[in-house]
Design a protein around this motif. Sequence first.
Motif, PDB file in Angstrom:
ATOM      1  N   VAL A  69      35.397  37.733  31.443  1.00 48.47           N
ATOM      2  CA  VAL A  69      34.730  36.699  32.222  1.00 48.47           C
ATOM      3  C   VAL A  69      34.089  37.353  33.439  1.00 48.47           C
ATOM      4  N   THR A  70      32.802  37.111  33.610  1.00 50.46           N
ATOM      5  CA  THR A  70      32.079  37.608  34.775  1.00 50.46           C
ATOM      6  C   THR A  70      31.451  36.423  35.498  1.00 50.46           C
ATOM      7  N   ASP A  71      31.697  36.331  36.795  1.00 53.36           N
ATOM      8  CA  ASP A  71      31.097  35.256  37.581  1.00 53.36           C
ATOM      9  C   ASP A  71      30.437  35.844  38.819  1.00 53.36           C
ATOM     10  N   ARG A  72      29.214  35.382  39.085  1.00 54.20           N
ATOM     11  CA  ARG A  72      28.462  35.841  40.242  1.00 54.20           C
ATOM     12  C   ARG A  72      27.894  34.653  41.002  1.00 54.20           C
ATOM     13  N   ALA A  73      28.135  34.637  42.305  1.00 51.51           N
ATOM     14  CA  ALA A  73      27.491  33.708  43.235  1.00 51.51           C
ATOM     15  C   ALA A  73      27.770  32.242  42.920  1.00 51.51           C
ATOM     16  N   SER A  74      28.932  31.936  42.372  1.00 51.15           N
ATOM     17  CA  SER A  74      29.293  30.536  42.138  1.00 51.15           C
ATOM     18  C   SER A  74      29.712  29.883  43.456  1.00 51.15           C
ATOM     19  N   GLU A  75      29.606  28.549  43.498  1.00 53.62           N
ATOM     20  CA  GLU A  75      30.011  27.780  44.674  1.00 53.62           C
ATOM     21  C   GLU A  75      30.700  26.508  44.220  1.00 53.62           C
ATOM     22  N   GLY A  76      31.597  26.008  45.074  1.00 52.47           N
ATOM     23  CA  GLY A  76      32.333  24.792  44.744  1.00 52.47           C
ATOM     24  C   GLY A  76      33.782  25.109  44.466  1.00 52.47           C
ATOM     25  N   ARG A  77      34.284  24.626  43.330  1.00 56.67           N
ATOM     26  CA  ARG A  77      35.660  24.901  42.883  1.00 56.67           C
ATOM     27  C   ARG A  77      35.587  25.608  41.539  1.00 56.67           C
ATOM     28  N   ILE A  78      36.325  26.711  41.402  1.00 53.74           N
ATOM     29  CA  ILE A  78      36.229  27.489  40.174  1.00 53.74           C
ATOM     30  C   ILE A  78      37.610  27.908  39.695  1.00 53.74           C
ATOM     31  N   ALA A  79      37.825  27.808  38.372  1.00 51.79           N
ATOM     32  CA  ALA A  79      39.073  28.246  37.737  1.00 51.79           C
ATOM     33  C   ALA A  79      38.705  29.129  36.564  1.00 51.79           C
ATOM     34  N   VAL A  81      39.498  28.609  44.570  1.00 54.67           N
ATOM     35  CA  VAL A  81      39.467  29.576  43.471  1.00 54.67           C
ATOM     36  C   VAL A  81      40.845  29.648  42.826  1.00 54.67           C
ATOM     37  N   GLN A  82      40.843  29.617  41.485  1.00 56.20           N
ATOM     38  CA  GLN A  82      42.079  29.792  40.719  1.00 56.20           C
ATOM     39  C   GLN A  82      41.825  30.825  39.632  1.00 56.20           C
ATOM     40  N   LEU A  83      42.637  31.883  39.587  1.00 54.40           N
ATOM     41  CA  LEU A  83      42.449  32.990  38.656  1.00 54.40           C
ATOM     42  C   LEU A  83      43.746  33.227  37.881  1.00 54.40           C
ATOM     43  N   THR A  84      43.627  33.306  36.537  1.00 57.49           N
ATOM     44  CA  THR A  84      44.806  33.517  35.696  1.00 57.49           C
ATOM     45  C   THR A  84      44.476  34.539  34.628  1.00 57.49           C
ATOM     46  N   VAL A  85      45.330  35.561  34.498  1.00 60.41           N
ATOM     47  CA  VAL A  85      45.173  36.558  33.448  1.00 60.41           C
ATOM     48  C   VAL A  85      46.550  36.886  32.889  1.00 60.41           C
ATOM     49  N   VAL A  86      46.629  37.074  31.566  1.00 60.87           N
ATOM     50  CA  VAL A  86      47.912  37.408  30.949  1.00 60.87           C
ATOM     51  C   VAL A  86      47.996  38.912  30.728  1.00 60.87           C
ATOM     52  N   ASN A  87      47.191  39.451  29.824  1.00 63.32           N
ATOM     53  CA  ASN A  87      47.143  40.894  29.608  1.00 63.32           C
ATOM     54  C   ASN A  87      45.739  41.372  29.982  1.00 63.32           C
ATOM     55  N   GLY A  88      45.583  41.810  31.197  1.00 59.07           N
ATOM     56  CA  GLY A  88      44.261  42.228  31.632  1.00 59.07           C
ATOM     57  C   GLY A  88      44.224  42.451  33.127  1.00 59.07           C
ATOM     58  N   GLU A  89      43.037  42.406  33.682  1.00 58.22           N
ATOM     59  CA  GLU A  89      42.836  42.725  35.087  1.00 58.22           C
ATOM     60  C   GLU A  89      42.023  41.634  35.771  1.00 58.22           C
ATOM     61  N   ILE A  90      42.257  41.494  37.081  1.00 56.58           N
ATOM     62  CA  ILE A  90      41.444  40.647  37.939  1.00 56.58           C
ATOM     63  C   ILE A  90      40.815  41.535  39.003  1.00 56.58           C
ATOM     64  N   ASN A  91      39.497  41.440  39.116  1.00 58.84           N
ATOM     65  CA  ASN A  91      38.764  42.133  40.177  1.00 58.84           C
ATOM     66  C   ASN A  91      37.913  41.081  40.868  1.00 58.84           C
ATOM     67  N   ALA A  92      38.304  40.698  42.097  1.00 56.09           N
ATOM     68  CA  ALA A  92      37.674  39.561  42.754  1.00 56.09           C
ATOM     69  C   ALA A  92      37.193  39.923  44.149  1.00 56.09           C
ATOM     70  N   SER A 111      41.021  28.138  49.682  1.00 56.38           N
ATOM     71  CA  SER A 111      42.216  28.002  48.852  1.00 56.38           C
ATOM     72  C   SER A 111      42.114  28.979  47.682  1.00 56.38           C
ATOM     73  N   LEU A 112      43.162  29.773  47.482  1.00 54.82           N
ATOM     74  CA  LEU A 112      43.179  30.766  46.409  1.00 54.82           C
ATOM     75  C   LEU A 112      44.539  30.743  45.726  1.00 54.82           C
ATOM     76  N   GLU A 113      44.506  30.593  44.399  1.00 54.05           N
ATOM     77  CA  GLU A 113      45.711  30.733  43.581  1.00 54.05           C
ATOM     78  C   GLU A 113      45.431  31.760  42.497  1.00 54.05           C
ATOM     79  N   PHE A 114      46.389  32.667  42.264  1.00 55.63           N
ATOM     80  CA  PHE A 114      46.210  33.650  41.201  1.00 55.63           C
ATOM     81  C   PHE A 114      47.551  33.975  40.570  1.00 55.63           C
ATOM     82  N   SER A 115      47.506  34.372  39.297  1.00 54.56           N
ATOM     83  CA  SER A 115      48.726  34.770  38.605  1.00 54.56           C
ATOM     84  C   SER A 115      48.371  35.753  37.510  1.00 54.56           C
ATOM     85  N   GLY A 116      49.313  36.641  37.212  1.00 56.17           N
ATOM     86  CA  GLY A 116      49.139  37.623  36.156  1.00 56.17           C
ATOM     87  C   GLY A 116      50.474  37.966  35.531  1.00 56.17           C
ATOM     88  N   VAL A 117      50.423  38.472  34.302  1.00 54.68           N
ATOM     89  CA  VAL A 117      51.642  38.906  33.634  1.00 54.68           C
ATOM     90  C   VAL A 117      51.669  40.434  33.569  1.00 54.68           C
TER      91      VAL A 117
END
Length: 326
Positions: free
Chosen positions: A183-193, A210-221, A228-234
Amino acid sequence: MKSSGNPGLAMLMLAAGIVASLTQLSHAQNREVIDEARLVSPNERVTLDVMRGEVTIRPGDDNTLRIRGVLDELAEGYELESGNGFTQFTVVMPRNMRNRGGDRDDGSDLEIIVPAGSDVQFSGVNVDVDIADIQGGARITTVNGSITAAGLREFIQLRTVNGRISSDRNLGRIEIETVNGEVTDRASEGRIALQAVNGEIDIDSRAEEVQLTVVNGEINANLAGAQSLEFSGVNGSIDIRLREAARPRVRGSSVSGEISLGLDPMVDARFNLQSNVGRSIENELSDDEPQRPQFGPGRSLRFMTGEGSGTVDVTTVSGEIRLRRN
């Protein structure tokens, strides 16, 4: 030279191959061409069902809905109905194709023009979708295929199982999900998950929530102005830079892997960091150091900057946590 094998059988196989090739050529040449146009409402609800192929969706200059291109070589035709602000378009496929994807190259190749204020809903199986500049909302779902979405407004939902999703300059309530893909996101505004199961999330955004969730992978933000920011990873790494957020509300967690959170030096917040099995916690924002419990392997770090208006709560089971200055 002495020939081997059965000449009659060889000739039969050659003839069968020629017939098959001619049949394929005939199918390709006989693909049904579509060029439909009709007047609809400026905020039409447009529902599209295309099983295979490539589809491009763009806004028009007026209230005309237009569909043009060629249909799937296996299609039995199409259905197009409009009335009372609703339009339904379906490429009709054989019943035994309904639950399988097939080859995208043999699928439909369509350009769909809708009024700019339309609310578009699309579903497919083995199809790539390119949609841009629709102002009334978009819900795009495919199983095997990529989604490219730019300049959308209102409620935006992009979902695929096997494929990449590219989001650019979208505004509103944005939900993006992939199972095996990026998933690639650029220049979004508002609320994003954003959510990826086996893949990577790469975001450079000005969304407020912003809400970010990844199970097997990486987050680069890289986030600017997120309140408001929520994130989780396994399993995997999480690297987030939060800029222009003086009093953020952050909640994050991981099972294993590294969490790296960058904040501005003048951030005003209360911090509560916890590592359950004693992996390291690094703090570059203040002189406060993590504490070990009297019993047990964990580590924790609690401190405050400024007046403590914001909150930063981060926990990990067996990973590392690093706070750094932007």
